[in-house]
Design a protein around this motif. Structure first.
Motif, PDB file in Angstrom:
ATOM      1  N   LEU A 127       0.842  -1.190   0.000  1.00 41.59           N
ATOM      2  CA  LEU A 127       0.000   0.000   0.000  1.00 41.59           C
ATOM      3  C   LEU A 127       0.879   1.241   0.000  1.00 41.59           C
ATOM      4  N   ASP A 128       0.478   2.210  -0.747  1.00 39.60           N
ATOM      5  CA  ASP A 128       1.167   3.489  -0.760  1.00 39.60           C
ATOM      6  C   ASP A 128       0.345   4.464   0.072  1.00 39.60           C
ATOM      7  N   ILE A 129       0.736   4.611   1.324  1.00 39.12           N
ATOM      8  CA  ILE A 129       0.034   5.515   2.231  1.00 39.12           C
ATOM      9  C   ILE A 129       0.708   6.877   2.159  1.00 39.12           C
ATOM     10  N   PRO A 130      -0.062   7.919   1.967  1.00 37.22           N
ATOM     11  CA  PRO A 130       0.559   9.245   1.878  1.00 37.22           C
ATOM     12  C   PRO A 130       1.237   9.611   3.193  1.00 37.22           C
TER      13      PRO A 130
END
Length: 139
Positions: free
Chosen positions: A46-49
């Motif tokens: 997952l690319d979490i900001p």
């Protein structure tokens, strides 16, 4: 393969017996299922900001916050209001942003009793607020 010999010349029986074929295929299927390695439980990346959007007090799209601290002091936004139910209802009815948006978030400090939060929710409902939510800390 079965062929009928004898009897009438015209009724020869030409049928393929598929039972052994199905048996062999099912055995092969079971062998492959048993010998296959188990599926690994991989996690999806997952690319979490890293930077979240910070809403300031003057942001017109921000939800108004009704907060209560451990001492029982109730604030609507940054303004301290009366902590009794009638005072909360009057402050919510007088606030133009709450009446226009129809939504409110309640933020309770650690140590505040559950009944106090429910009392604030009931007061917001009595003031005509359509959507009352619970505010949480950033994850």
């Amino acid at each position: 393969m079965a062929v009928s010999v004898g009897g009438d010349e015209g009724d020869a029986l030409n049928e393929i017996n598929v039972t052994p074929l199905v048996d062999v295929l099912l055995c092969l299927l079971i062998i492959f299922m048993v010998s296959a390695p188990p599926a690994t439980n991989t996690q999806m990346p997952l690319d979490i900001p890293t930077q979240s959007k910070v809403q300031g007090a003057a942001d017109p799209n921000a939800t108004l916050l009704l907060s209560i601290d451990a001492g029982g002091v109730v604030k609507l936004g940054t303004q301290v209001i009366a902590s009794d139910t009638d005072g909360v209802i009057a402050a919510l009815k007088a606030n133009q942003k709450v009446q226009n948006d129809g939504k409110l978030a309640i933020d309770a400090a650690p140590g505040v009793k559950y009944g106090e939060v429910i009392r604030l929710m009931a007061a917001a409902h009595d003031a005509g607020v359509g959507s009352v939510g619970i505010a949480s800390d950033k994850l």
